[in-house]
Design a protein around this motif. Structure first.
Motif, PDB file in Angstrom:
ATOM      1  N   LEU A  31       0.868  -1.174   0.000  1.00  0.00           N
ATOM      2  CA  LEU A  31       0.000   0.000   0.000  1.00  0.00           C
ATOM      3  C   LEU A  31       0.909   1.230   0.000  1.00  0.00           C
ATOM      4  CD1 LEU A  31      -2.789   1.282   0.236  1.00  0.00           C
ATOM      5  CD2 LEU A  31      -2.558   1.181   2.693  1.00  0.00           C
ATOM      6  N   TRP A  86       3.961   2.454   7.214  1.00  0.00           N
ATOM      7  CA  TRP A  86       3.440   3.719   7.756  1.00  0.00           C
ATOM      8  C   TRP A  86       4.580   4.610   8.197  1.00  0.00           C
ATOM      9  CZ3 TRP A  86      -1.089   3.821   5.999  1.00  0.00           C
ATOM     10  CH2 TRP A  86      -1.869   2.679   5.980  1.00  0.00           C
ATOM     11  N   TRP A 225      -3.612  11.783  -0.635  1.00  0.00           N
ATOM     12  CA  TRP A 225      -4.326  11.024   0.384  1.00  0.00           C
ATOM     13  C   TRP A 225      -5.684  10.578  -0.115  1.00  0.00           C
ATOM     14  CZ3 TRP A 225      -1.921   8.639   3.847  1.00  0.00           C
ATOM     15  CH2 TRP A 225      -0.743   9.152   4.367  1.00  0.00           C
ATOM     16  N   MET A 226      -6.342  11.463  -0.888  1.00  0.00           N
ATOM     17  CA  MET A 226      -7.636  11.063  -1.435  1.00  0.00           C
ATOM     18  C   MET A 226      -7.456   9.866  -2.360  1.00  0.00           C
ATOM     19  SD  MET A 226     -10.158  14.101  -2.448  1.00  0.00           S
ATOM     20  CE  MET A 226     -10.281  15.223  -1.096  1.00  0.00           C
ATOM     21  N   VAL A 228      -5.114   7.605  -2.081  1.00  0.00           N
ATOM     22  CA  VAL A 228      -4.907   6.431  -1.223  1.00  0.00           C
ATOM     23  C   VAL A 228      -6.263   5.931  -0.720  1.00  0.00           C
ATOM     24  CG1 VAL A 228      -3.894   5.601   0.925  1.00  0.00           C
ATOM     25  CG2 VAL A 228      -2.579   7.086  -0.546  1.00  0.00           C
ATOM     26  N   GLY A 229      -7.151   6.879  -0.394  1.00  0.00           N
ATOM     27  CA  GLY A 229      -8.506   6.501   0.004  1.00  0.00           C
ATOM     28  C   GLY A 229      -9.198   5.707  -1.089  1.00  0.00           C
ATOM     29  N   ILE A 232      -7.715   2.203  -1.290  1.00  0.00           N
ATOM     30  CA  ILE A 232      -8.226   1.324  -0.227  1.00  0.00           C
ATOM     31  C   ILE A 232      -9.675   0.964  -0.503  1.00  0.00           C
ATOM     32  CG2 ILE A 232      -8.814   1.264   2.222  1.00  0.00           C
ATOM     33  CD1 ILE A 232      -6.271   2.827   2.738  1.00  0.00           C
ATOM     34  N   TYR A 273     -14.104  15.599   1.623  1.00  0.00           N
ATOM     35  CA  TYR A 273     -13.574  14.790   2.721  1.00  0.00           C
ATOM     36  C   TYR A 273     -14.689  14.015   3.410  1.00  0.00           C
ATOM     37  CZ  TYR A 273      -9.496  17.576   1.838  1.00  0.00           C
ATOM     38  OH  TYR A 273      -8.438  18.160   1.217  1.00  0.00           O
ATOM     39  N   ILE A 274     -15.839  14.682   3.617  1.00  0.00           N
ATOM     40  CA  ILE A 274     -16.981  13.988   4.219  1.00  0.00           C
ATOM     41  C   ILE A 274     -17.383  12.812   3.337  1.00  0.00           C
ATOM     42  CG2 ILE A 274     -19.406  14.241   4.863  1.00  0.00           C
ATOM     43  CD1 ILE A 274     -18.797  17.152   5.536  1.00  0.00           C
ATOM     44  N   VAL A 276     -15.545  11.124   1.218  1.00  0.00           N
ATOM     45  CA  VAL A 276     -14.566  10.036   1.274  1.00  0.00           C
ATOM     46  C   VAL A 276     -14.838   9.160   2.491  1.00  0.00           C
ATOM     47  CG1 VAL A 276     -12.136   9.451   1.561  1.00  0.00           C
ATOM     48  CG2 VAL A 276     -12.779  11.333   0.067  1.00  0.00           C
ATOM     49  N   ILE A 277     -15.053   9.802   3.647  1.00  0.00           N
ATOM     50  CA  ILE A 277     -15.292   9.035   4.878  1.00  0.00           C
ATOM     51  C   ILE A 277     -16.564   8.202   4.739  1.00  0.00           C
ATOM     52  CG2 ILE A 277     -15.807   9.205   7.338  1.00  0.00           C
ATOM     53  CD1 ILE A 277     -14.068  11.733   7.369  1.00  0.00           C
ATOM     54  N   LEU A 280     -16.153   5.257   2.415  1.00  0.00           N
ATOM     55  CA  LEU A 280     -15.379   4.159   2.995  1.00  0.00           C
ATOM     56  C   LEU A 280     -16.203   3.371   3.999  1.00  0.00           C
ATOM     57  CD1 LEU A 280     -11.897   5.859   3.471  1.00  0.00           C
ATOM     58  CD2 LEU A 280     -12.431   3.977   1.945  1.00  0.00           C
ATOM     59  N   VAL A 281     -17.032   4.089   4.779  1.00  0.00           N
ATOM     60  CA  VAL A 281     -17.893   3.405   5.758  1.00  0.00           C
ATOM     61  C   VAL A 281     -18.874   2.493   5.029  1.00  0.00           C
ATOM     62  CG1 VAL A 281     -19.687   3.729   7.491  1.00  0.00           C
ATOM     63  CG2 VAL A 281     -17.664   5.180   7.524  1.00  0.00           C
ATOM     64  N   GLN A 284     -17.180  -0.557   3.416  1.00  0.00           N
ATOM     65  CA  GLN A 284     -16.807  -1.570   4.400  1.00  0.00           C
ATOM     66  C   GLN A 284     -18.035  -2.375   4.828  1.00  0.00           C
ATOM     67  OE1 GLN A 284     -13.700  -1.916   5.034  1.00  0.00           O
ATOM     68  NE2 GLN A 284     -13.816  -3.553   6.536  1.00  0.00           N
TER      69      GLN A 284
END
Lengths: 290, 350
Positions: A31, A86, A225-226, A228-229, A232, A273-274, A276-277, A280-281, A284
């Protein structure tokens, strides 16, 4: 409508390049969380090469060059020495941030940002033969956007139609089996890191010599970072990664649009950003159920 | 040749850390030499600029407080195997909460206002750390990506508040009005923002170091980081321990933010932290999350970065060289651990 599509494409191009490169390294089990720093350094070196030689091609070459060095360093620690990704990734990100400022101060003697008259922007690809109704939709994109499209198609082909693509996934899923079959996992990992470097370099060059013109401190602005999001989110699958990139790109473009409509800028900036979170939730949750 | 290896073994970690730091100073010397400056001169400027006289020393100490708290914040989380990259956002959230208490309840006496401000700052930051903590431990989301996204959210959100409803009336844009005097930690000198808050910081650091080094939870955290499954098998409540690592990490970030508001600036403003927690991350990783080592590293960083200002003035070597030097040290430490583990395995196999 055409302007809206252009805005989304401008947001999607760097994200897609980074996320595609990252998806490949993830398929081999690495990763790559150094993307943010690599993007920033590439953006700086694109400006440097462009300024020195007055050519956007040299800009891209400089950007890819520094991304290769950066990813090789990442590979030395995470592939060869098997150190914690990391620790290494965060250290490289922080060093890239400081390094870009240090280089800007040392080479150009300025703080905060740099641009010069000698720089040549990356051209747009124009197709004058297109019919009038189609032209606004297809023309006016940076060359980098078309290169991104080619890159993603290439990756998709290799991923799904070749032995090499199968080996990539094997390296991530069962490296012992692949080693037993006589194939070097480290070499595969380095190969994907190199492909990733080309993507990151192009993304950096797009950012500082096409989308924006010149380098400013912290101009990567969380795009790495986005991405990487999105990587993932995809979990190695190109289909899901593409969906995430499209979603995040839409959110970024939408955020900018909201600012233009008079929503206080900081609230508009929070939107991607909201999203993305939340995505991901939800993803998952879907993985757990399915 | 067994003798030296066995006497050195217990000090392996410290030796690798010190050796790496020394090596990184050599790398730094190489970079400084590229500017045509004698590295020894540059390092001498760093030391004299940071410790040369009592004013400089006070300024260095003042710089050390937020760095030390940020370092410990990261050390607690990483030591427990929680990759909390979001301390920056937690710091902003906590700092704003502390300022909010002062601005909303200006009439209360200091006896109530000061603990209330600290509690609000620490609590808000811990809450901001709890969200990604619980999502990653219970739902299996990636904590690094979550915390990074929450960083940006916290920074934008507090910026929105401070340019909107809480914008100060007697100050440039992007800052709140000053908090009431009853709530302020007093400055200890006229030349820097060193304030009585340093005693709160010291007490907090001492407690945390004790917990990490001398108690069962401290031991459990290390086990969670090194081998989570083994810890679980050994009867450690991994989720319970790790959520506490996250909460305490947020608490320290919040304390750093609260002290910046209540002790240094007496107001909240955008860009409050120039990346304290990123520096703290480098320092915590450099000492392999040892709390006292982290404090030593924070002092070294405070000296180097405070003195680097004088170095940049005198020699035109940019201050960012300090970050590069310490980042290099982290890479050396990482390589050192990786190689020594490999060596140890090989010796065992023989």
């Amino acid at each position: 409508m055409a302007a809206w599509i252009h805005a989304v494409v401008r947001m999607v191009v760097p994200l897609l390049l980074l996320a595609q490169g990252g998806t490949w390294t993830l398929q081999t089990g690495i990763l790559n969380i150094g993307q943010e720093g690599a993007l920033l350094l590439s953006a700086f070196f694109a400006v440097l090469g462009n300024h020195l030689f007055g050519s956007w091609i040299m800009g891209i070459l400089f950007a890819v060059g520094v991304a290769v060095l950066y990813n090789l360093l990442f590979g030395l620690f995470c592939v060869t020495l098997r150190a914690n990704i990391w620790v290494v990734g965060m250290t490289l990100n922080i060093m890239a941030d400081a390094g870009a400022i240090l280089l800007m101060k040392s080479i150009f003697g300025v703080k905060g940002g740099f641009r010069s008259d000698r720089m040549v922007p990356m051209p747009n690809l124009e197709m004058p033969f297109l019919p009038e109704w189609l032209a606004p939709y297809c023309n006016g994109y940076s060359l980098a956007a078309w290169l991104t499209l080619i890159f993603v198609l290439f990756c998709w082909y290799v991923d799904s139609r070749t032995v090499f693509g199968m080996r990539l996934k094997a390296a991530g899923e069962n490296e012992e089996a692949l080693e037993a079959a006589g194939i070097s996992v480290s070499r595969l990992r380095y190969a994907t890191l190199l492909v990733n470097s080309v993507a990151v370099g192009l993304a950096g060059a797009f950012l500082s010599t096409s989308y924006l013109f010149g380098f400013t401190q912290g101009m990567s602005a969380g795009r790495g970072w986005m991405a990487v999001g999105a990587v993932i989110f995809g979990g190695g699958s190109m289909k899901w990664m593409l969906g995430a990139v499209l979603l995040f790109g839409l959110a970024q473009a939408g955020g900018n649009q909201l600012q233009a409509l008079g929503v206080p800028s900081y609230y508009a900036l929070m939107l991607p950003y909201i999203l993305v979170i939340l995505s991901l939730v939800v993803r998952q949750w879907m993985k757990k159920r399915g | 040749m067994r003798f030296p290896a066995e006497t050195l073994q217990p000090h392996r970690e410290s030796l690798i850390v010190l050796g790496s730091f020394a090596a990184s100073l050599f790398v730094g010397a190489g970079i400084i030499a590229l500017y045509g400056v004698n590295p020894l001169d540059a390092y001498a400027y760093m030391i004299s600029g940071a410790l040369g006289d009592s004013d400089a020393l006070v300024a260095t100490l003042s710089r050390m407080v937020p760095i030390a708290l940020a370092t410990l914040s990261i050390a607690v989380a990483f030591n427990g195997g929680m990759w909390n990259i979001g301390a920056e956002g937690q710091l902003y959230f906590g700092a704003f909460a502390a300022a909010w208490v002062g601005l909303t309840l200006p009439g209360l006496p200091g006896m109530i206002l000061m603990p209330l401000g600290l509690a609000a700052g620490i609590g808000a930051a811990a809450f901001w750390a709890w969200i990604p903590g619980i999502l990653s431990l219970k739902r299996g989301l990636n904590v690094v990506v979550l915390t990074i996204m929450l960083n940006s959210l916290a920074i934008y959100f507090t910026s929105a508040l401070v340019t909107g409803p809480y914008a100060g009336t007697r100050v440039a844009a992007g800052a709140t009005d000053k908090i009431p005097e009853a709530m302020r930690f007093l400055h200890l000198s006229n030349f820097s923002t060193l304030n009585t808050g340093i005693f709160v910081a010291l007490a907090a650091v001492a407690c945390m170091a004790l917990v990490m080094l001398r108690t069962v939870p401290g031991y459990d955290w290390r086990m969670c980081r090194m081998n989570c499954r083994f810890a679980q098998y050994g009867g450690v409540n991994v989720v319970g321990r790790q959520i506490w690592a996250m909460l305490l990490s947020g608490a320290f970030a919040g304390l750093a933010g609260s002290l910046l508001v209540m002790g240094d600036l007496y107001r909240f403003r955008t860009g409050l932290s120039p990346g304290y927690t990123w520096t703290g991350m480098i320092l915590a990783m450099m000492v392999a999350y040892h709390p006292l080592g982290g404090m030593a590293a924070a002092f070294v960083y405070a000296v180097m970065s405070s003195g680097a200002l004088e170095m940049e003035l005198m020699t035109e070597v940019p201050v960012e060289v300090v970050e590069i030097i310490l980042g290099t040290a982290v890479l050396f430490v990482t390589a050192g651990f990786a190689l020594s583990n490999r060596l140890a395995n090989r010796l065992r196999e023989d």
